[in-house]
Motif scaffolding. Structure first.
Motif, PDB file in Angstrom:
ATOM      1  N   LEU A 150      -5.602   1.079  -5.099  1.00  0.00           N
ATOM      2  CA  LEU A 150      -4.919  -0.200  -4.949  1.00  0.00           C
ATOM      3  C   LEU A 150      -5.233  -1.147  -6.108  1.00  0.00           C
ATOM      4  N   VAL A 177      -6.963  -1.726   4.077  1.00  0.00           N
ATOM      5  CA  VAL A 177      -7.379  -0.801   3.027  1.00  0.00           C
ATOM      6  C   VAL A 177      -8.767  -1.205   2.539  1.00  0.00           C
ATOM      7  N   ASN A 203      -3.468   4.814  -0.601  1.00  0.00           N
ATOM      8  CA  ASN A 203      -3.845   4.808  -2.016  1.00  0.00           C
ATOM      9  C   ASN A 203      -5.085   5.665  -2.297  1.00  0.00           C
ATOM     10  N   PRO A 238       0.837  -1.207   0.000  1.00  0.00           N
ATOM     11  CA  PRO A 238       0.000   0.000   0.000  1.00  0.00           C
ATOM     12  C   PRO A 238       0.867   1.250   0.000  1.00  0.00           C
TER      13      PRO A 238
END
Length: 368
Positions: free
Chosen positions: A160, A321, A297, A132
């Motif tokens: 991502l 994430v 991201n 990440p």
């Protein structure tokens, strides 16, 4: 190359100088630093997109500045300084990719079908996993104003899933796509930078676009917008579900076809039922979790801390994430041990979360 976070001049002064190259003067040093420093963050992001690794990107930016510094006196006045830096950085990335065992970095759902089996805890250490990128590093590197020549908006091209998708392109196609469709450069400019003809660049670009079209049938990834009120409430419910080990509340936040991956473990899970089964099994191994909001991201993220029993400290567990669609979680990626310690450092977070620090961090960090 050993990482050094100092300025480009001090980096270069302490590194081995290329043979037969005159050293820039002090006046030239100051001019180079003034010209080069504003591009550092965008070059780091470019290298990250090329390599899929935050840590490799840091090394390649350092190498780029060293090479540029040592050649600066011979460059001056010979065109665009920014383009020259991108030329050095892109070629450094291509050389690094050529020296790798594999030019790709992966997320688990790109390598094998989803499973219903529980993992044995053994990471796939022979696989280069995607990393990440801290959103704090995007300030000054991502331009919210769309470039009319670019096919992808800057914030689309840092998500991502997008970075994972372009990792599957051959390195030269990856470079051409980033230069033309993300940065908005003309094919002639890309040909000059990479070497080769305009037709060869256009051919590589067309092949790259065809590959991406299989991942994005509608032509573009879903834009990760700033969280609205409903999404902020979702993130708050997500945090509470983890900290209260409330499985029902957690699963209710997921889309029916949500996916869950956890590099460097190769197993991944598709759909609410499979994800529920996994977490029902996994959460029994811990006394609890504490989550600290962060961002990666350009997407919402959390740093998770866990402990095995009530008297144990809260230790770094994962960087989580989230991809949100229609105010629900469409994809959840946990970057777990053994990757998490260095990632926590990259996100500016401690490896041990003191009990009295969790609330302070949560009061100063935003769910965005």
């Amino acid at each position: 190359m050993k990482r050094n976070t100092g300025n480009p001049i001090s980096i270069a002064m302490t590194a081995a100088d290329p043979p037969h190259q005159a050293q820039p003067s002090n006046r030239s040093d100051r001019k180079f630093e003034r010209l080069a420093e504003p591009f550092r963050r965008e070059l780091k992001l470019h290298c990250y997109r090329m390599l899929g690794s935050l840590h490799e990107a840091e090394d390649l930016v350092q190498e780029t500045y060293l090479r540029a510094w040592s050649s600066f006196e011979r460059f001056e006045g010979r065109g665009s300084f920014r383009a020259w830096l991108y030329q050095i950085a892109t070629n450094a990335c291509l050389n690094a990719l050529a020296s790798r065992k594999s030019a790709q970095r992966w997320l688990p759902d790109q390598r094998a079908p989803a499973t219903a089996e529980m993992p044995n805890g053994t990471p796939a250490s022979d696989v280069a996993w995607l990393e990440p990128y801290p959103s704090s590093n995007l300030e000054g590197a991502v331009d919210d104003a769309p470039n009319p020549e670019a096919r992808f908006a800057s914030r689309e091209a840092v998500q991502l899933a997008f970075v994972a998708a372009i990792q599957q392109l051959p390195p030269r196609q990856r470079a051409v796509l980033l230069l033309c469709d993300v940065l908005g450069w003309a094919a002639a400019e890309a040909a000059t930078l990479l070497g080769g003809s305009i037709p060869s660049v256009n051919s590589a670009l067309q092949r790259a676009r065809e590959t991406l079209a299989k991942r994005y049938p509608n032509g573009q990834p879903v834009v990760a917008s700033q969280p609205n009120r409903a999404q902020k409430e979702l993130l708050g419910r997500y945090l509470r579900a983890w900290e209260e080990l409330d499985l029902d509340s957690f699963v209710a936040l997921l889309k029916e076809d949500a996916t869950y991956t956890m590099p460097p473990l190769p197993q991944w899970y598709a759909g609410r039922r499979a994800i529920r089964t996994f977490f029902e099994w996994a959460w029994k191994n811990y006394d609890g979790y504490r989550l600290v909001p962060t961002a990666a991201n350009g997407q919402p993220a959390f740093a998770a801390y866990s402990r095995l029993h009530a008297s144990a400290p809260w230790g770094a567990h994962s960087i989580q994430v989230l991809s949100i669609e229609h105010d629900m979680i469409a994809a959840l990626t946990l970057f777990v041990k053994p990757e998490s310690p260095r990632l926590f450092h990259a996100f500016g977070l401690p490896l041990i979360l003191p009990d009295d620090l969790g609330g302070e961090l949560r009061s100063t960090l935003h769910l965005a």
